[in-house]
Motif scaffolding. Structure first.
Motif, mmCIF file in Angstrom:
data_model
loop_
_atom_site.group_PDB
_atom_site.id
_atom_site.type_symbol
_atom_site.label_atom_id
_atom_site.label_comp_id
_atom_site.label_asym_id
_atom_site.label_seq_id
_atom_site.Cartn_x
_atom_site.Cartn_y
_atom_site.Cartn_z
ATOM 1 N N GLU A 1 40.228 -40.110 63.416
ATOM 2 C CA GLU A 1 39.029 -40.963 63.231
ATOM 3 C C GLU A 1 38.619 -41.622 64.847
ATOM 4 O OE1 GLU A 1 40.331 -43.805 60.510
ATOM 5 O OE2 GLU A 1 40.229 -42.519 58.891
ATOM 6 N N SER B 1 46.910 -37.319 53.145
ATOM 7 C CA SER B 1 45.788 -37.348 54.350
ATOM 8 C C SER B 1 45.384 -36.219 54.818
ATOM 9 C CB SER B 1 46.531 -38.022 55.373
ATOM 10 O OG SER B 1 47.673 -37.488 56.080
ATOM 11 N N THR C 1 38.483 -32.939 56.494
ATOM 12 C CA THR C 1 37.209 -33.500 56.601
ATOM 13 C C THR C 1 36.733 -33.690 57.910
ATOM 14 O OG1 THR C 1 37.147 -34.283 54.189
ATOM 15 C CG2 THR C 1 35.579 -35.168 55.636
ATOM 16 N N HIS C 2 37.804 -34.545 58.514
ATOM 17 C CA HIS C 2 37.384 -34.833 59.999
ATOM 18 C C HIS C 2 37.206 -33.600 60.720
ATOM 19 C CE1 HIS C 2 38.430 -39.032 59.025
ATOM 20 N NE2 HIS C 2 39.696 -38.879 59.267
ATOM 21 N N GLU D 1 46.072 -39.176 61.522
ATOM 22 C CA GLU D 1 44.805 -39.429 60.899
ATOM 23 C C GLU D 1 43.711 -40.441 61.688
ATOM 24 O OE1 GLU D 1 42.283 -40.525 56.679
ATOM 25 O OE2 GLU D 1 44.386 -40.785 56.802
ATOM 26 N N ASP E 1 43.787 -33.789 53.129
ATOM 27 C CA ASP E 1 42.335 -33.439 52.884
ATOM 28 C C ASP E 1 41.328 -34.218 53.743
ATOM 29 O OD1 ASP E 1 43.030 -31.777 50.651
ATOM 30 O OD2 ASP E 1 43.052 -33.526 49.323
ATOM 31 N N ARG E 2 41.850 -35.534 54.068
ATOM 32 C CA ARG E 2 40.821 -36.328 54.920
ATOM 33 C C ARG E 2 40.928 -35.806 56.183
ATOM 34 N NH1 ARG E 2 43.688 -40.344 51.937
ATOM 35 N NH2 ARG E 2 45.111 -40.602 53.630
#
Length: 246
Positions: free
Chosen positions: A113, A166, A172-173, A109, A168-169
């Motif tokens: 980012e 993570s 989103t990324h 993750e 789901d995140r």
């Protein structure tokens, strides 16, 4: 080539076995963070670290060094892939090594980012629209965005397999990266790749049918839409498809 490209090749070899960073850490005794640094080319790896990774992946000694200096990265990676074992059996953890799959997904993750931050930084430095470098620069950033999307997609798969929150995140990324890609294409509406991508998105035809019309396979169609890489001989059919769209 460079440390960054050599590290990307190591990641390609790892992913070819469907191994996570944690899996490779278990096979080598190298920490997940150390593997992350090597795959990103963030710092020069210690000779012992390289040897452990080569052993863990079943690579001949000196493979990493050859990747760093190779003049033709694609050919070198292809040769390594064809020569290296590709079994996807998960390695057992070495003595004293504790693998945490959730920690692994946290690292992935963080990579996603970092890619977002890097791309936004590149976009902030876009040359003026009147510059001769404007479209070339955007194409270069799109290329990096596509690579980041593929990495994020692989990371999401690992996170789902590990049952990590993570996932789901990471999705989103991934959606943010796709928004960046389509936004960059919109900045050069006159280019064939941008117009073709938009025409495919508007069309009611499935990608497999569009690929047949253009005379390419689905993977090549993806390359045309995302990278602007039109195979020799396909350009007239791409233009004809654009003219046929309302």
């Amino acid at each position: 080539m460079s440390r960054e490209a050599a590290g990307a090749a190591i990641r390609t070899l790892r992913e070819a076995r469907d191994w996570s960073l944690a899996d490779l850490a278990a096979a080598t005794g190298v920490s997940i963070m150390g593997l992350s640094f090597l795959e990103r080319g963030a710092r020069k790896p210690h000779k012992g670290t390289v040897q452990k990774i080569e052993n863990g992946l079943g690579l001949p000694p000196g493979t990493y060094a050859r990747l760093v200096v190779a003049e033709d990265p694609d050919a070198e990676i292809t040769q390594v892939l064809s020569a290296a074992p590709t079994e996807s059996v998960r390695p057992r953890a070495t003595s004293g090594i504790v693998v945490n799959r959730h920690t692994d997904t946290d690292v992935l993750e963080a990579h996603a980012e970092a890619h977002l931050d890097s791309l936004n930084s590149l976009i902030a430095r876009l040359p003026a629209e009147t510059s001769n470098e404007y479209e070339t620069y955007i194409q270069s950033v799109i290329e990096q965005c596509v690579k980041a999307e593929l990495l994020a997609a692989n990371s999401w798969r690992v996170a789902v397999n590990a049952g990590a929150k993570s996932a789901d995140r990471l999705m989103t990324h991934l959606e943010s990266l796709e928004a960046i890609r389509t936004g960059l294409l919109a900045r050069m509406p006159g280019s064939i790749s941008a117009r073709f991508d938009q025409a495919c998105a508007r069309s009611d035809l499935p990608e497999s049918v569009i690929a047949t019309l253009i005379g390419v396979d689905v993977e090549q169609l993806w390359d045309i839409r995302n990278r602007g890489a039109i195979p020799p001989g396909a350009l007239p059919r791409v233009r004809a498809f654009l003219e046929a769209q309302p």
